[in-house]
Design an enzyme around this catalytic site. Structure first.
Site: not given
Ligand code: PXP
Length: 266
Positions: A28, A31, A64, A66, A70, A91, A122, A172, A217
């Site tokens: 992901n 960031h 994602h 959003r 953001r 996402e 999330t 997930e 997550h």
């Molecule tokens: N899976 C989902 C559905 C998420 O919303 C997120 C956070 O955006 C992640 C995985 C990844 O989480 P993390 O950034 O804490 O690794």
């Protein structure tokens, strides 16, 4: 079709044995966009990050979009979708606006997540059981244009049953509670959460052997191994901790280190 066949169908290059013992890594990159948006400039580029992650061995890229935009922006979604050589997992919240965008972009996966404007990330899983008619229709509209749909849920029987009934291709499992227990140094709670996730995998397999099971997550190099070794987990989605590692070691190395942590016991 057995669960095994479903795994093979989703990624024909994976052998059965390796895919079961070695879940895929979806990175992901939200960031990277967070850093760019912090200054309102045009760097660092999420597209460049996505391509680097792929080169380093990421099996897919998650972003994602959003509602408040953001981090990831609409233009990122289109640009990344065009250039990825693996698979995009987009996402989104299950809104009408996002449905339109997803149906235009046609990512390999859409993962439906709950969204609250005030949250930092999330926070909980999607309440699938509480919005079955809306989600059943929403999922069908995505699948109608060839998109596979995953639902981000807490490891709870009620949500698993609802996800199966809605016709999702995958779930997930939210690993946030497991990760938070680890950060708090509460090993008993961490083990209890791990057991809950393992049970959720079994419950899902029993309910629908075709359904793919992802997790994510809060996963880090310190806590990922136990989750990666659960039989039946297809893919892990990892963002924040991997991008944090990249600050020190670079993105490619961070991907390699995360894969090593997934597959090799400490
Ligand atoms: N899976 C989902 C559905 C998420 O919303 C997120 C956070 O955006 C992640 C995985 C990844 O989480 P993390 O950034 O804490 O690794």
């Amino acid at each position: 079709m057995t669960n095994i066949t479903a795994v093979q169908a989703a990624n024909s290059t994976e052998t059965l044995e390796s895919s079961l013992k070695k879940p895929l890594l979806g990175v992901n990159i939200d960031h990277v966009a967070t850093l760019r948006q912090a200054r309102g400039v045009n760097y660092p580029s999420p597209l460049a990050a996505a391509l680097l992650c792929e080169q380093a061995g990421a099996d897919g890229i998650t972003i994602h979009l959003r509602e408040d935009r953001r981090h990831i922006q609409d233009a990122d979604v289109y640009e990344i979708a065009e250039q990825l050589t693996t698979r995009m997992n987009l996402e989104i919240a299950a809104t009408t606006e996002m449905l339109e965008i997803a149906r235009k972009v046609k990512p390999f996966w859409v993962c439906l997540v709950p969204e609250k404007r005030a949250e930092l990330t999330t926070e909980g899983g999607l309440n699938v059981a509480g919005q079955m008619p809306w989600l059943t229709d929403y999922i069908a509209k995505l699948q109608a244009v060839g998109i596979k749909v995953s639902l981000f849920i807490d490891p709870e029987d009620k949500q698993i049953a609802a996800a199966v009934t809605c016709g999702a291709d995958a779930i997930e499992l939210h690993t946030g509670a497991y990760a938070e227990a680890g950060l708090a140094g509460n090993i008993d709670k961490m083990n209890a959460e791990l057991t809950r996730i393992k049970q959720a995998v079994r419950t899902t397999q029993d309910a629908n052997s075709n359904m793919l099971i992802n997790a994510g997550h809060g996963l880090t190099r310190d806590n990922v191994h136990a989750i990666a070794q659960i039989d039946g987990i297809y893919e892990l989605n990892i963002g924040h901790a991997l991008i944090a590692d990249a600050v020190f070691v670079g993105l490619e190395q961070a991907v390699i280190m995360m894969k090593n942590a997934m597959y090799e016991s400490a």
